[in-house]
Design a protein around this motif. Sequence first.
Motif, mmCIF file in Angstrom:
data_model
loop_
_atom_site.group_PDB
_atom_site.id
_atom_site.type_symbol
_atom_site.label_atom_id
_atom_site.label_comp_id
_atom_site.label_asym_id
_atom_site.label_seq_id
_atom_site.Cartn_x
_atom_site.Cartn_y
_atom_site.Cartn_z
ATOM 1 N N ALA A 144 1.192 -1.135 0.197
ATOM 2 C CA ALA A 144 0.027 0.340 0.198
ATOM 3 C C ALA A 144 0.990 1.156 0.030
ATOM 4 O O ALA A 144 2.175 1.357 1.126
ATOM 5 C CB ALA A 144 -0.677 -0.019 1.149
ATOM 6 N N ASP A 145 0.326 2.531 -0.650
ATOM 7 C CA ASP A 145 1.058 3.426 -0.738
ATOM 8 C C ASP A 145 -0.030 4.862 -0.251
ATOM 9 O O ASP A 145 -1.050 4.578 -0.486
ATOM 10 C CB ASP A 145 1.249 3.936 -1.785
ATOM 11 N N VAL A 146 0.091 5.186 1.741
ATOM 12 C CA VAL A 146 -0.792 5.716 2.225
ATOM 13 C C VAL A 146 -0.221 6.673 2.181
ATOM 14 O O VAL A 146 0.962 7.327 2.503
ATOM 15 C CB VAL A 146 -0.619 4.574 3.336
ATOM 16 N N VAL A 147 -1.533 8.202 2.277
ATOM 17 C CA VAL A 147 -1.600 9.025 2.284
ATOM 18 C C VAL A 147 -2.401 8.928 3.854
ATOM 19 O O VAL A 147 -3.733 8.851 3.726
ATOM 20 C CB VAL A 147 -1.382 9.905 1.657
ATOM 21 N N VAL A 148 -1.726 9.985 5.212
ATOM 22 C CA VAL A 148 -2.962 10.148 5.731
ATOM 23 C C VAL A 148 -3.046 12.042 6.243
ATOM 24 O O VAL A 148 -1.632 11.997 6.536
ATOM 25 C CB VAL A 148 -2.754 9.186 7.115
ATOM 26 N N THR A 149 -3.510 12.513 6.393
ATOM 27 C CA THR A 149 -4.191 14.119 6.491
ATOM 28 C C THR A 149 -4.803 14.354 7.539
ATOM 29 O O THR A 149 -5.758 13.471 7.797
ATOM 30 C CB THR A 149 -4.900 14.746 5.157
ATOM 31 N N ALA A 150 -3.891 15.024 8.631
ATOM 32 C CA ALA A 150 -5.268 15.261 9.780
ATOM 33 C C ALA A 150 -6.110 16.499 9.352
ATOM 34 O O ALA A 150 -5.832 17.581 8.540
ATOM 35 C CB ALA A 150 -4.306 15.519 10.578
ATOM 36 N N MET A 151 -7.273 16.586 9.963
ATOM 37 C CA MET A 151 -8.492 17.135 9.061
ATOM 38 C C MET A 151 -8.984 18.378 10.304
ATOM 39 O O MET A 151 -9.047 17.991 11.468
ATOM 40 C CB MET A 151 -10.141 16.707 8.538
ATOM 41 N N HIS A 152 -9.264 19.839 9.790
ATOM 42 C CA HIS A 152 -9.547 20.196 11.190
ATOM 43 C C HIS A 152 -10.825 20.911 9.894
ATOM 44 O O HIS A 152 -10.636 20.941 9.043
ATOM 45 C CB HIS A 152 -8.338 21.893 11.808
ATOM 46 N N ASP A 153 -11.814 22.067 11.275
ATOM 47 C CA ASP A 153 -12.928 22.553 10.360
ATOM 48 C C ASP A 153 -12.892 23.545 10.391
ATOM 49 O O ASP A 153 -11.263 24.326 11.524
ATOM 50 C CB ASP A 153 -13.898 21.928 11.167
ATOM 51 N N GLU A 154 -13.356 24.451 10.510
ATOM 52 C CA GLU A 154 -13.239 26.130 9.865
ATOM 53 C C GLU A 154 -12.867 26.411 11.250
ATOM 54 O O GLU A 154 -11.938 27.655 11.036
ATOM 55 C CB GLU A 154 -14.612 26.895 9.693
ATOM 56 N N THR A 155 -13.244 25.979 12.723
ATOM 57 C CA THR A 155 -12.792 26.778 14.039
ATOM 58 C C THR A 155 -11.410 25.913 14.499
ATOM 59 O O THR A 155 -11.183 26.610 14.978
ATOM 60 C CB THR A 155 -14.156 26.179 14.832
ATOM 61 N N GLY A 156 -10.535 25.572 13.409
ATOM 62 C CA GLY A 156 -9.983 24.511 13.616
ATOM 63 C C GLY A 156 -9.339 23.731 15.238
ATOM 64 O O GLY A 156 -9.170 23.020 15.067
ATOM 65 N N ARG A 157 -11.084 23.253 14.879
ATOM 66 C CA ARG A 157 -10.739 22.409 16.070
ATOM 67 C C ARG A 157 -10.418 20.749 14.729
ATOM 68 O O ARG A 157 -10.853 20.627 13.754
ATOM 69 C CB ARG A 157 -12.719 21.750 15.858
ATOM 70 N N PHE A 158 -9.763 19.650 15.729
ATOM 71 C CA PHE A 158 -10.068 18.624 14.835
ATOM 72 C C PHE A 158 -9.870 17.905 15.020
ATOM 73 O O PHE A 158 -11.673 17.267 15.959
ATOM 74 C CB PHE A 158 -8.612 17.998 15.840
ATOM 75 N N ARG A 159 -10.873 17.181 13.759
ATOM 76 C CA ARG A 159 -12.048 15.510 13.782
ATOM 77 C C ARG A 159 -11.923 14.849 13.715
ATOM 78 O O ARG A 159 -12.277 13.726 12.936
ATOM 79 C CB ARG A 159 -13.188 16.920 12.334
ATOM 80 N N GLY A 160 -9.810 14.724 12.853
ATOM 81 C CA GLY A 160 -10.137 13.028 12.210
ATOM 82 C C GLY A 160 -8.911 13.332 11.520
ATOM 83 O O GLY A 160 -8.410 14.007 11.035
ATOM 84 N N PHE A 161 -8.922 11.741 10.708
ATOM 85 C CA PHE A 161 -7.577 12.008 9.594
ATOM 86 C C PHE A 161 -8.569 11.456 8.190
ATOM 87 O O PHE A 161 -9.630 10.681 8.652
ATOM 88 C CB PHE A 161 -7.253 11.040 10.004
ATOM 89 N N ALA A 162 -7.957 12.304 6.703
ATOM 90 C CA ALA A 162 -8.455 11.179 6.052
ATOM 91 C C ALA A 162 -7.273 10.534 5.578
ATOM 92 O O ALA A 162 -6.412 10.707 5.337
ATOM 93 C CB ALA A 162 -8.329 12.617 4.908
ATOM 94 N N LYS A 163 -7.728 9.188 4.442
ATOM 95 C CA LYS A 163 -6.984 8.787 4.079
ATOM 96 C C LYS A 163 -7.507 8.061 2.790
ATOM 97 O O LYS A 163 -8.029 8.089 2.895
ATOM 98 C CB LYS A 163 -6.693 7.387 5.921
#
Length: 393
Positions: free
Chosen positions: A112-131
């Motif tokens: 697997a070739d994987v990219v994980v991105t930390a996602m934050h909403d408009e308020t800057g709150r951490f919401r999870g990861f996009a994989k």
Amino acid sequence: VTALEDAAAKTGRPDLPAPASEDVFSLLVQSVDDYAIFVLDPEGRVASWNAGAQRLKGYRAEEIVGEHFSKFYPAEDAAAGKPAAELEAALRDGRAYDQGWRVRKDGTLFWADVVVTAMHDETGRFRGFAKVTRDLTERKRAEEDRLRLARAEAELRLRDEFLMIASHELRTPLGALRFNLASLDLLRKREQSGDSRLERAIETAKNQVRRLSTLVDRLLDVSRISTGRLTLVFEPVEVVALVRQVAADFHASAVHEGSTIDLVLPEGPVQARWDALRIEQTLGNLLSNAIKYGRGNPIRIELAADDVLARITIADAGIGIAPDVIERIFERFERAVAARDYAGLGLGLYIARHLVAAHDGRIEVESEPGRGTTFVLEIPLAGPARTERSEEA
Ligand SMILES: Nc1ncnc2c1ncn2[C@@H]1O[C@H](COP(=O)(O)OP(=O)(O)OP(=O)(O)O)[C@@H](O)[C@H]1O
Ligand SMILES: [Mg+2]
């Protein structure tokens, strides 16, 4: 209005309301099936799943949503804390890349070739990861195959180079040794020394030099063949006599191994235009194999000829060759036996096949492990089509 909405609005179906941008976007993600695209909640549990994820990993959305993503790692990677480390890296740097083995639902592995991105909403709150994950198994396999091949080729090249240098280096002292021995023998005769020990020692030394010379010549042949510098001389030769001669040359060593050599020859002579020495050498290579791998059983050499072809069969009732390696035995350095059981370099058949091919002939083998091996040579009596003779024509 986003570009997507704009595009949707321009599809020429004004009766259909353009979907809202989030719907279009989630449709896009849903339908991509070359990439697994999914979301992990802040704890690493699967929160969304697309068609690509299902195709790649084998789970349907309802089977996997809510499960922890460490499931996708091989057990030892999961135990070593790789999944958590990946999320930590994404949190720290915003994004993390990885390539490695992952596990499908059915337990098989894929690269697997994987990219994980930390996602934050408009308020800057951490919401999870996009994989986003791609399956690069085939590319990796192809790359590995290419590397393996390149390594094997480099190794062969090295051996060839070594052979060329070694055989040339060995030839000089051997020549000198042969000359010195001959002088010694001459001297002994002239002095009329009746010392039989001296005579025997000289004879033994001559034999050893002969054996060494054969070995060195064979190494030289291989390096000439692999550099395309082996030349043959085609001359009239009588094949029945040639086969008889080879059998006679090997008589003693066959007897030594407990084998007999049975000859089946045609009545009359068989005239050919071959490089007699090279065909002799070829038959010698095959016959020495039959003796070496023949386990002391009788060996049969059969010669048959029509107007065009000579067919020479050399059959032994020895150890045989396993079907899965039989294709390889004509390659240089390839052997189907262990070096500790049978001496040899794995060059005899390589040379034999080359010499036969240089006569426009072919060499075939049939074998059954434990039963024996039969080599069949078919060589045109006229020699190769492309010699000076045919050029005159
Ligand atoms: N008659 C035979 N019976 C069984 N195995 C054979 C026979 N001839 C060849 N082989 C197998 O094929 C391999 C290649 O043969 P080849 O003559 O090229 O090399 P070698 O005999 O091992 O060494 P070399 O001929 O260079 O001294 C052998 O190592 C052996 O495993
Ligand atoms: Mg051999």
